[in-house]
Design a protein around this motif. Structure first.
Motif, PDB file in Angstrom:
ATOM      1  N   LEU A   4       0.802  -1.210   0.071  1.00 13.26           N
ATOM      2  CA  LEU A   4       0.178  -0.008  -0.038  1.00 13.26           C
ATOM      3  C   LEU A   4       0.947   1.227  -0.021  1.00 13.26           C
ATOM      4  CD1 LEU A   4      -2.668   0.947   0.050  1.00 13.26           C
ATOM      5  CD2 LEU A   4      -2.735   1.137   2.598  1.00 13.26           C
ATOM      6  N   GLU A   5       1.716   1.415   0.698  1.00 13.93           N
ATOM      7  CA  GLU A   5       2.883   2.415   0.872  1.00 13.93           C
ATOM      8  C   GLU A   5       3.516   2.563  -0.384  1.00 13.93           C
ATOM      9  OE1 GLU A   5       5.413   1.778   4.109  1.00 13.93           O
ATOM     10  OE2 GLU A   5       3.655   2.265   5.647  1.00 13.93           O
ATOM     11  N   LEU A   6       3.779   1.412  -1.036  1.00 11.19           N
ATOM     12  CA  LEU A   6       4.779   1.560  -2.378  1.00 11.19           C
ATOM     13  C   LEU A   6       3.792   2.292  -3.410  1.00 11.19           C
ATOM     14  CD1 LEU A   6       7.146   0.842  -3.964  1.00 11.19           C
ATOM     15  CD2 LEU A   6       5.832  -1.380  -4.535  1.00 11.19           C
ATOM     16  N   ILE A   7       2.379   1.990  -3.395  1.00 11.92           N
ATOM     17  CA  ILE A   7       1.604   2.437  -4.335  1.00 11.92           C
ATOM     18  C   ILE A   7       1.200   3.835  -4.303  1.00 11.92           C
ATOM     19  CG2 ILE A   7      -0.904   2.054  -5.408  1.00 11.92           C
ATOM     20  CD1 ILE A   7      -0.485  -0.707  -4.974  1.00 11.92           C
ATOM     21  N   GLU A   8       1.040   3.998  -2.948  1.00 14.92           N
ATOM     22  CA  GLU A   8       0.763   5.608  -2.512  1.00 14.92           C
ATOM     23  C   GLU A   8       2.015   6.379  -2.943  1.00 14.92           C
ATOM     24  OE1 GLU A   8       0.134   5.752   1.578  1.00 14.92           O
ATOM     25  OE2 GLU A   8      -2.126   5.082   1.413  1.00 14.92           O
ATOM     26  N   SER A   9       3.054   6.158  -2.869  1.00 21.99           N
ATOM     27  CA  SER A   9       4.263   6.802  -3.110  1.00 21.99           C
ATOM     28  C   SER A   9       4.331   7.166  -4.629  1.00 21.99           C
ATOM     29  CB  SER A   9       5.517   6.255  -2.438  1.00 21.99           C
ATOM     30  OG  SER A   9       5.945   5.003  -3.131  1.00 21.99           O
ATOM     31  N   GLN A  10       3.923   6.051  -5.598  1.00 28.97           N
ATOM     32  CA  GLN A  10       3.936   6.290  -6.746  1.00 28.97           C
ATOM     33  C   GLN A  10       2.856   7.038  -7.489  1.00 28.97           C
ATOM     34  OE1 GLN A  10       3.972   2.455  -8.457  1.00 28.97           O
ATOM     35  NE2 GLN A  10       6.201   1.831  -7.825  1.00 28.97           N
ATOM     36  N   VAL A  11       1.740   7.015  -6.908  1.00 33.80           N
ATOM     37  CA  VAL A  11       0.657   7.763  -7.427  1.00 33.80           C
ATOM     38  C   VAL A  11       0.406   9.028  -6.787  1.00 33.80           C
ATOM     39  CG1 VAL A  11      -2.213   7.696  -7.378  1.00 33.80           C
ATOM     40  CG2 VAL A  11      -0.744   5.513  -7.894  1.00 33.80           C
ATOM     41  N   VAL A  12       0.578   9.346  -5.578  1.00 35.48           N
ATOM     42  CA  VAL A  12       0.532  10.536  -4.665  1.00 35.48           C
ATOM     43  C   VAL A  12       1.551  11.658  -5.223  1.00 35.48           C
ATOM     44  CG1 VAL A  12       0.302  11.887  -2.755  1.00 35.48           C
ATOM     45  CG2 VAL A  12      -1.033   9.693  -2.968  1.00 35.48           C
ATOM     46  N   THR A  13       1.163  12.754  -5.734  1.00 39.60           N
ATOM     47  CA  THR A  13       2.340  13.794  -5.928  1.00 39.60           C
ATOM     48  C   THR A  13       2.300  14.588  -4.629  1.00 39.60           C
ATOM     49  OG1 THR A  13       0.575  15.243  -7.037  1.00 39.60           O
ATOM     50  CG2 THR A  13       2.006  14.022  -8.434  1.00 39.60           C
ATOM     51  N   LYS A  14       3.478  14.667  -4.106  1.00 43.10           N
ATOM     52  CA  LYS A  14       3.574  15.575  -2.781  1.00 43.10           C
ATOM     53  C   LYS A  14       3.606  17.203  -3.273  1.00 43.10           C
ATOM     54  CE  LYS A  14       3.542  12.154   0.008  1.00 43.10           C
ATOM     55  NZ  LYS A  14       2.948  11.897   1.095  1.00 43.10           N
ATOM     56  N   SER A  15       2.829  17.988  -2.559  1.00 38.32           N
ATOM     57  CA  SER A  15       2.775  19.272  -2.776  1.00 38.32           C
ATOM     58  C   SER A  15       3.291  20.053  -1.635  1.00 38.32           C
ATOM     59  CB  SER A  15       1.577  19.735  -3.326  1.00 38.32           C
ATOM     60  OG  SER A  15       0.556  19.507  -2.633  1.00 38.32           O
ATOM     61  N   SER A  16       3.846  21.181  -1.884  1.00 40.80           N
ATOM     62  CA  SER A  16       4.260  21.948  -0.526  1.00 40.80           C
ATOM     63  C   SER A  16       3.338  23.193  -0.437  1.00 40.80           C
ATOM     64  CB  SER A  16       5.625  22.565  -0.795  1.00 40.80           C
ATOM     65  OG  SER A  16       5.647  23.292  -2.069  1.00 40.80           O
ATOM     66  N   HIS A  17       2.412  22.904   0.635  1.00 43.39           N
ATOM     67  CA  HIS A  17       1.386  23.860   1.087  1.00 43.39           C
ATOM     68  C   HIS A  17       1.720  24.425   2.510  1.00 43.39           C
ATOM     69  CE1 HIS A  17      -1.182  22.777  -2.486  1.00 43.39           C
ATOM     70  NE2 HIS A  17      -1.274  21.507  -1.955  1.00 43.39           N
ATOM     71  N   PRO A  18       1.361  25.471   2.735  1.00 42.54           N
ATOM     72  CA  PRO A  18       1.548  26.195   4.168  1.00 42.54           C
ATOM     73  C   PRO A  18       0.861  25.412   5.232  1.00 42.54           C
ATOM     74  CG  PRO A  18       0.136  27.459   3.026  1.00 42.54           C
ATOM     75  CD  PRO A  18       0.514  26.563   2.033  1.00 42.54           C
ATOM     76  N   SER A  19       1.566  25.501   6.305  1.00 46.67           N
ATOM     77  CA  SER A  19       0.695  24.715   7.315  1.00 46.67           C
ATOM     78  C   SER A  19      -0.462  25.594   7.820  1.00 46.67           C
ATOM     79  CB  SER A  19       1.989  24.378   8.487  1.00 46.67           C
ATOM     80  OG  SER A  19       2.146  25.627   9.152  1.00 46.67           O
ATOM     81  N   PHE A  20      -1.465  24.665   8.137  1.00 46.37           N
ATOM     82  CA  PHE A  20      -2.776  25.288   8.606  1.00 46.37           C
ATOM     83  C   PHE A  20      -3.378  24.526   9.469  1.00 46.37           C
ATOM     84  CE2 PHE A  20      -3.548  23.913   4.502  1.00 46.37           C
ATOM     85  CZ  PHE A  20      -4.821  23.009   4.730  1.00 46.37           C
ATOM     86  N   LYS A  21      -4.397  24.829  10.351  1.00 48.14           N
ATOM     87  CA  LYS A  21      -5.180  24.056  11.429  1.00 48.14           C
ATOM     88  C   LYS A  21      -6.530  24.346  11.277  1.00 48.14           C
ATOM     89  CE  LYS A  21      -3.673  26.524  15.284  1.00 48.14           C
ATOM     90  NZ  LYS A  21      -5.071  27.086  15.557  1.00 48.14           N
ATOM     91  N   ALA A  22      -7.336  23.696  12.090  1.00 45.44           N
ATOM     92  CA  ALA A  22      -8.871  24.179  12.139  1.00 45.44           C
ATOM     93  C   ALA A  22      -8.971  25.552  12.866  1.00 45.44           C
ATOM     94  CB  ALA A  22      -9.395  23.142  13.210  1.00 45.44           C
ATOM     95  N   GLY A  23      -9.792  26.345  12.061  1.00 40.80           N
ATOM     96  CA  GLY A  23      -9.947  27.774  12.773  1.00 40.80           C
ATOM     97  C   GLY A  23      -9.191  28.830  11.906  1.00 40.80           C
TER      98      GLY A  23
END
Length: 121
Positions: A4-23
């Motif tokens: 599962l981790e192998l497939i996720e690493s190939q399919v998902v494109t990591k993007s750099s978004h700023p950190s944010f939280k609820a609120g």
């Protein structure tokens, strides 16, 4: 590494978004395809929750549109999200602020976290 981790690493494109939280109040620049045309639509609202982990991470944003509450769930690693801007940092004491759904007007406001500059000593 399991399968599962192998497939996720190939399919998902990591993007750099700023950190944010609820609120926090955020603006999401979201690409929309209509036929052969493509445009960017802005969705500005308050983050109600963040959920999931790694590749299946998502967040819910709520805004008021003509007096009607509109909520939208965005996958954090969606290729359609062009950019995420954090407009305001909110001060809330919970990770999921669904109580905001029942509040209207001034009661629905969230206190803003004020950044203190270090040069003011």
């Amino acid at each position: 590494m399991n399968l599962l981790e192998l497939i996720e690493s190939q399919v998902v494109t990591k993007s750099s978004h700023p950190s944010f939280k609820a609120g926090d109040t955020v603006t999401i620049h979201y690409k929309i395809k209509e036929g052969d045309k493509e445009r960017v639509q802005l969705f500005t609202g308050v983050v109600l929750q963040r959920r999931g982990h790694d590749a299946v991470h998502s967040f819910t944003v709520r805004k008021m549109s003509n007096g009607v509450g509109v909520e939208r769930i965005f996958p954090i690693h969606s290729p359609f999200i062009e950019k995420i801007e954090v407009k305001k940092r909110g001060v809330v004491r919970r990770a999921r602020i669904f109580y905001l759904r029942n509040l209207t007007g001034k009661k629905a406001r969230i206190a803003e976290k004020i950044q203190v500059s270090e040069s003011a000593s």
